[in-house]
Motif scaffolding. Structure first.
Motif, mmCIF file in Angstrom:
data_model
loop_
_atom_site.group_PDB
_atom_site.id
_atom_site.type_symbol
_atom_site.label_atom_id
_atom_site.label_comp_id
_atom_site.label_asym_id
_atom_site.label_seq_id
_atom_site.Cartn_x
_atom_site.Cartn_y
_atom_site.Cartn_z
ATOM 1 N N LYS A 1 -4.707 5.265 -10.597
ATOM 2 C CA LYS A 1 -3.534 4.518 -11.036
ATOM 3 C C LYS A 1 -2.774 3.921 -9.855
ATOM 4 O O LYS A 1 -2.270 2.801 -9.928
ATOM 5 C CB LYS A 1 -2.600 5.429 -11.835
ATOM 6 C CG LYS A 1 -3.103 5.745 -13.231
ATOM 7 C CD LYS A 1 -2.087 6.575 -13.996
ATOM 8 C CE LYS A 1 -2.591 6.878 -15.404
ATOM 9 N NZ LYS A 1 -1.624 7.714 -16.163
ATOM 10 N N LYS A 2 -2.702 4.673 -8.763
ATOM 11 C CA LYS A 2 -1.941 4.210 -7.610
ATOM 12 C C LYS A 2 -2.588 3.001 -6.952
ATOM 13 O O LYS A 2 -1.919 2.243 -6.251
ATOM 14 C CB LYS A 2 -1.818 5.331 -6.572
ATOM 15 C CG LYS A 2 -0.960 6.497 -7.024
ATOM 16 C CD LYS A 2 -0.966 7.590 -5.979
ATOM 17 C CE LYS A 2 -0.210 8.811 -6.475
ATOM 18 N NZ LYS A 2 -0.300 9.936 -5.539
ATOM 19 N N TRP A 3 -3.883 2.844 -7.154
ATOM 20 C CA TRP A 3 -4.622 1.764 -6.484
ATOM 21 C C TRP A 3 -5.134 0.705 -7.463
ATOM 22 O O TRP A 3 -5.932 -0.154 -7.079
ATOM 23 C CB TRP A 3 -5.816 2.354 -5.725
ATOM 24 C CG TRP A 3 -5.439 3.253 -4.594
ATOM 25 C CD1 TRP A 3 -5.122 4.570 -4.659
ATOM 26 C CD2 TRP A 3 -5.328 2.894 -3.207
ATOM 27 N NE1 TRP A 3 -4.824 5.060 -3.417
ATOM 28 C CE2 TRP A 3 -4.948 4.056 -2.493
ATOM 29 C CE3 TRP A 3 -5.512 1.704 -2.490
ATOM 30 C CZ2 TRP A 3 -4.755 4.069 -1.123
ATOM 31 C CZ3 TRP A 3 -5.328 1.712 -1.113
ATOM 32 C CH2 TRP A 3 -4.952 2.881 -0.446
ATOM 33 N N LYS A 4 -4.695 0.765 -8.712
ATOM 34 C CA LYS A 4 -5.290 -0.117 -9.721
ATOM 35 C C LYS A 4 -4.989 -1.597 -9.477
ATOM 36 O O LYS A 4 -5.710 -2.468 -9.967
ATOM 37 C CB LYS A 4 -4.817 0.288 -11.114
ATOM 38 C CG LYS A 4 -3.348 0.039 -11.394
ATOM 39 C CD LYS A 4 -2.988 0.381 -12.826
ATOM 40 C CE LYS A 4 -1.520 0.072 -13.107
ATOM 41 N NZ LYS A 4 -1.165 0.353 -14.510
ATOM 42 N N ASP A 5 -3.921 -1.886 -8.715
ATOM 43 C CA ASP A 5 -3.593 -3.289 -8.435
ATOM 44 C C ASP A 5 -4.315 -3.816 -7.205
ATOM 45 O O ASP A 5 -4.076 -4.950 -6.771
ATOM 46 C CB ASP A 5 -2.077 -3.448 -8.241
ATOM 47 C CG ASP A 5 -1.310 -3.181 -9.527
ATOM 48 O OD1 ASP A 5 -1.899 -3.390 -10.612
ATOM 49 O OD2 ASP A 5 -0.141 -2.763 -9.456
ATOM 50 N N PRO B 1 -14.387 3.639 -1.526
ATOM 51 C CA PRO B 1 -13.343 2.676 -1.904
ATOM 52 C C PRO B 1 -13.386 2.309 -3.385
ATOM 53 O O PRO B 1 -12.339 2.035 -3.993
ATOM 54 C CB PRO B 1 -13.629 1.462 -1.014
ATOM 55 C CG PRO B 1 -14.983 1.653 -0.465
ATOM 56 C CD PRO B 1 -15.238 3.114 -0.442
ATOM 57 N N TYR B 2 -14.581 2.323 -3.997
ATOM 58 C CA TYR B 2 -14.640 2.066 -5.441
ATOM 59 C C TYR B 2 -13.876 3.148 -6.199
ATOM 60 O O TYR B 2 -13.129 2.856 -7.144
ATOM 61 C CB TYR B 2 -16.091 2.019 -5.927
ATOM 62 C CG TYR B 2 -16.172 2.135 -7.429
ATOM 63 C CD1 TYR B 2 -15.814 1.065 -8.243
ATOM 64 C CD2 TYR B 2 -16.537 3.339 -8.035
ATOM 65 C CE1 TYR B 2 -15.826 1.189 -9.626
ATOM 66 C CE2 TYR B 2 -16.550 3.465 -9.408
ATOM 67 C CZ TYR B 2 -16.192 2.388 -10.202
ATOM 68 O OH TYR B 2 -16.200 2.512 -11.567
ATOM 69 N N ILE B 3 -14.052 4.400 -5.804
ATOM 70 C CA ILE B 3 -13.337 5.500 -6.460
ATOM 71 C C ILE B 3 -11.833 5.275 -6.362
ATOM 72 O O ILE B 3 -11.080 5.544 -7.304
ATOM 73 C CB ILE B 3 -13.746 6.852 -5.849
ATOM 74 C CG1 ILE B 3 -15.191 7.182 -6.230
ATOM 75 C CG2 ILE B 3 -12.821 7.971 -6.299
ATOM 76 C CD1 ILE B 3 -15.746 8.422 -5.564
ATOM 77 N N LYS C 1 2.565 7.044 -2.868
ATOM 78 C CA LYS C 1 3.195 6.158 -3.838
ATOM 79 C C LYS C 1 2.224 5.084 -4.312
ATOM 80 O O LYS C 1 1.152 4.899 -3.743
ATOM 81 C CB LYS C 1 4.441 5.532 -3.230
ATOM 82 C CG LYS C 1 4.214 4.839 -1.905
ATOM 83 C CD LYS C 1 5.526 4.559 -1.188
ATOM 84 C CE LYS C 1 5.273 3.936 0.181
ATOM 85 N NZ LYS C 1 6.489 3.778 0.966
ATOM 86 N N LYS C 2 2.622 4.377 -5.357
ATOM 87 C CA LYS C 2 1.775 3.319 -5.917
ATOM 88 C C LYS C 2 1.612 2.197 -4.907
ATOM 89 O O LYS C 2 2.573 1.744 -4.293
ATOM 90 C CB LYS C 2 2.403 2.782 -7.204
ATOM 91 C CG LYS C 2 1.473 1.881 -8.004
ATOM 92 C CD LYS C 2 2.125 1.488 -9.319
ATOM 93 C CE LYS C 2 1.156 0.731 -10.193
ATOM 94 N NZ LYS C 2 0.624 -0.477 -9.598
#
Length: 831
Positions: free
Chosen positions: A686-690, A679-681, A656-657
């Motif tokens: 989208k799930k990790w953009k925040d 971790p940069y990838i 999940k996001k």
């Protein structure tokens, strides 16, 4: 399924599905065109005596009545349709012969007044050159004439009803083209009838009065008739004006009317049968699920009654237009699009060099097929550019729809063959290119006890690999080969299909071996193809290392040593609740757990997204043993239910996001940059953009001795005691034993931790404890912690001491990923 079947099985469901609807629709509209042609002839006969409303509405009324009768014949079955076609064919042949007989019967004065003069070379020469009127062009006339040639696929459309389709179709289709072509050419009446005529017997020229004739009436003048008034006003007779000119030419006029009825009704009946069968074939394949209702057949011949009704409705709608010249160009575009793809299918299958494509026709040539496809496309735009764009727009939208829906079919299409050829060619091209740091892609090998039992690990790996590189999820079947090979072979296709169903962009591979480490070693060495080879191993933390036994621990740590030996980067994921959910996974897939009334109720887990590592990471996970019993249904002990609830929640956390937070990277030493790259990838997903990256680095240069002293002084007694309790069961405890006793103990239990080893690596052991305290202090609220993995030198540090390091370093933390690169640079500041 006719053209639809040929295109879909050659080019795949995307092309087949898009053209199938258009082709079925074209046949349905074709019914209306032929019926309107029939109705126009009937109204032409009745307009002088029995008009019901007006000419246009009479065409609509007669057309609707006709199609109801044709529908009755079609629904009655193919036997009735075939009998009707034979009767109509006989009438049509008699009518054609009647035309040729009429051309040689001397013309009466009445017929001459209407423009018919038998065979005359001057008429042929005059009519041979084009003279388009009223804004018409060659291609506008072609668009109206073209549907007369669309019947060549009538046999292919009913191929399922032919006794020997393979022999009958090429022979019947080619003969149909030849006979039809010759008949059309022979019946071109350009040698017998002039273009314009008045129809008045008084038009005979009296040679006493000079008459000046030119233009289209010049030949008639030479033959003794003055049609010069047609230059000023439109006449009703002649090739350009009289649509019933064949009746005039023939030996017996009513036979031509019967022939016209026969031709139009025969073609209408063929299209009325073809359209539902093509549509039924399309619906049976379930490419468009909303249309599956029309797949059902009735009776012993599986007649598509529902398709007939739909075709009837479409036909009636176009019959109400009532104008043949409006309907014909619509059909021309749709049929041309179908023919273009049929030609392209043949070319594409030849280009793919698929062994399954074996055309038996002696004169077949792939380039001729390509030329045919291009000609069809060009003619579409020449006839009507906006209609062509509309047709291709509809095709494109349908193609995109089918591509997105990904129907579960496998037809061995030439598209698959070309994909294979391209993949091999590209893989070979890559093999000749040297590695460059800018093009590094983490490529994952997933070696797991069960492909479906560690969703958290797979989801995280998928985030790393998706759109960046290759991911291979692997499984080792341990045991005697006679038992494991069959199990492995059965699992191959099933697991690859499962990965596809769960939308995981990953490959599945498996080996059968006597022990787990040997299998893992084989996969680490042999997986991949050329440059598409794994370069990163991702593994789940072995949470049960203290109870698993010496052999299991040695195998686990040994795989890490093997990965480093083979120059793999390594990543190890630890989640507090553990990774293994195999005890709540049913045989056919992963399930979410709903805790309701104290009972674990499984329901389908729809989207297990595939492994998250960049192109070449190997992911290895191991089954974790649970001391508490597990009940999937029934009332489990409260502590079991609670543990399973937390485990399921943890297993889904990377699916999940992610909430707003941080990815904390503890980069303790330079390993080539893999610890920073992965971790940069994640942050690009989208799930990790925040989530933002926070990077913690090692102490300043020149302060190492001071930092060591500080780290020792900050250590908590409780943390050290916990580490000692971990190691205690695996210590050798030499104590005051003499040298001989110590050697004997070491020989019996070589895997145990010696006092000397503890003393020698005391500083590094304390470092892991201190790092855990720092991680708790600074990163307790992180969404994910990434830490440089400590290294255990082979045959220097015992396996259990190393496992204690990993355990104490990652204990009681948020999800933690230990990463160690292979010291080859994967990041650069320079181009």
């Amino acid at each position: 399924g006719g053209a639809y079947y040929m295109i879909s099985r050659s080019l795949g469901p995307e092309f087949g599905g898009s053209i199938g609807l258009i082709f079925a629709f074209a046949n349905a509209v074709g019914v209306s065109m032929y019926v309107v042609g029939f109705a126009e002839t009937v109204v032409d006969l009745l307009k002088n005596s029995a008009i019901m409303v007006d000419e246009m509405n009479d065409i609509r009324i007669i057309g609707c009545i006709t199609i109801v009768l044709l529908l009755g014949i079609s629904v009655a079955g193919m036997e009735w349709e075939a009998k009707a076609q034979i009767l109509l064919l006989v009438i049509l042949l008699v009518a054609i012969v009647n035309v040729f007989v009429g051309t040689v019967i001397p013309a009466t004065n009445e017929k001459k007044a209407q423009g018919f003069f038998n065979y005359r070379s001057k008429i042929f020469l005059e009519n041979f050159t084009p003279e388009f009127r009223d804004g018409e062009t060659f291609f506008s006339v072609f668009a109206i004439f073209f549907p007369a040639a669309t019947g060549i696929l009538a046999g292919a459309n009913i191929s399922g009803d032919l006794r020997d389709a393979q022999a009958a179709l090429p022979k019947g289709t080619l003969l149909a083209i030849l006979i039809t072509g010759l008949t059309y050419l022979a019946m071109a009446l350009s040698a017998t009838v002039v273009r314009d005529a008045t129809g008045n017997s008084s038009s005979i020229i009296n040679h006493t009065t000079p008459v000046i004739c030119n233009g289209s009436t010049a030949v008639a003048c030479e033959l003794g008739y003055d049609f010069s008034s047609c230059e000023v006003e439109k006449c009703k007779f002649g090739l350009m004006n009289n649509f019933q000119v064949m009746t005039l030419v023939s030996g017996f006029g009513p036979l031509i009317i019967a022939g016209t009825f026969s031709a139009t009704l025969s073609s209408a009946l063929a299209s009325l049968v073809s359209a539902p069968k093509v549509f039924q074939a399309l619906c049976k394949d379930n490419i468009y699920r909303a249309l599956h209702f029309f797949a059902k057949g009735h009776g012993k011949n599986n007649e598509p009654i529902r398709g007939y009704v739909l075709t009837f409705i479409i036909s009636v709608a176009f019959i109400l237009i009532g104008d043949l010249n409006t309907i014909a160009p619509i059909i021309s575009n749709f049929f041309l699009a179908s023919y273009a793809l049929i030609n392209f299918s043949c070319f594409h299958a030849s280009y793919a060099k698929s062994p399954g494509w074996r055309p038996a026709y002696k004169y077949y040539n792939m380039w001729l097929s390509l030329m045919g496809a291009l000609l069809c496309c060009v003619v579409m735009f020449v006839i009507n550019w906006w209609a062509a764009l509309l047709t291709y727009g509809i095709e494109f939208l349908l193609y995109i729809y089918v591509t997105v829906k990904k129907p579960d079919v496998n037809w061995g299409s030439s598209t698959q063959a070309v994909t294979f050829v391209s993949a091999v060619s590209n893989a070979l091209s890559l093999s000749g290119v040297e590695d460059h740091v800018k093009n590094f892609r983490p490529q994952i090998l997933v070696l797991t006890g069960s492909t479906r039992s560690r969703p958290a690990l797979l989801d995280l790996a998928h985030s790393f690999s998706k759109n960046y590189g290759l991911c291979i999820t692997c499984e080792v079947f341990v045991g005697p080969r006679s038992e494991t090979v069959e199990e492995m072979n059965n699992a191959m296709e099933k697991n690859q299909l499962w990965l596809k169903k769960q939308k995981r962009k990953a490959f599945y591979a498996a080996v059968a071996c006597d022990n787990f480490r040997e299998g893992a070693e084989s996969l680490l060495q042999a997986s991949g193809l050329g440059r598409m080879k794994p370069n990163t191993l991702m593994i789940g933390f072995k949470k049960n290392w203290r109870t698993a036994g010496a052999e299991a621990v040695q195998s686990y740590v040994g795989i890490l040593h093997d990965a480093f030996d083979f120059e793999y980067g390594t990543a190890m994921l630890r989640v507090n609740q553990g990774l293994d959910v195999s005890h709540i996974v049913e045989a056919e897939g992963l399930y979410d757990i709903v805790f309701s009334r104290g009972c674990l109720q499984p329901f389908s887990y729809p989207t297990l997204q595939s492994i998250i590592f960049p192109p070449a990471v190997a992911l290895i996970s191991f089954s974790l043993s649970f001391s508490l019993p597990v009940s999937v249904c029934g009332s489990p002990p409260p502590q079991v239910a609670k543990m399973n609830e937390k485990l399921v929640e943890a297993s889904l956390q990377f699916k999940k996001k992610q909430p707003k937070g941080t990815i904390d990277v503890w980069w303790l030493f330079d390993d080539g940059g893999l610890t920073l790259l992965l971790p940069y990838i994640l942050t690009t997903r989208k799930k990790w953009k925040d989530c933002k990256m926070r990077i913690f680095i090692a102490g300043q240069p020149g302060r190492s001795d001071l930092d060591k002293e500080d780290s020792c002084s900050y250590l908590h007694f409780s943390s050290l005691k916990e580490l000692q309790e971990m190691i205690e069961p695996f210590r050798l405890h030499e104590g005051s034993k003499d040298a001989d006793q110590i050697r004997a103990l070491q020989k019996q239990q070589p895997w145990k931790v010696t006092d000397k080893e503890l003393s020698e690596f005391e500083e590094k052991t304390h470092l892991q404890v201190r790092l855990n305290e720092l991680l708790k202090e600074h990163s307790r609220s992180a969404n994910l912690i990434v830490v440089s993995m400590p290294i255990a030198r082979k045959e220097t540090i015992s396996d259990f001491l190393y496992m204690a390091w990993l355990d104490i370093l990652t204990k009681d933390l948020p999800p933690t990923l230990l990463i160690r690169g292979n010291h080859k640079s994967v990041l650069t500041f320079y181009s």
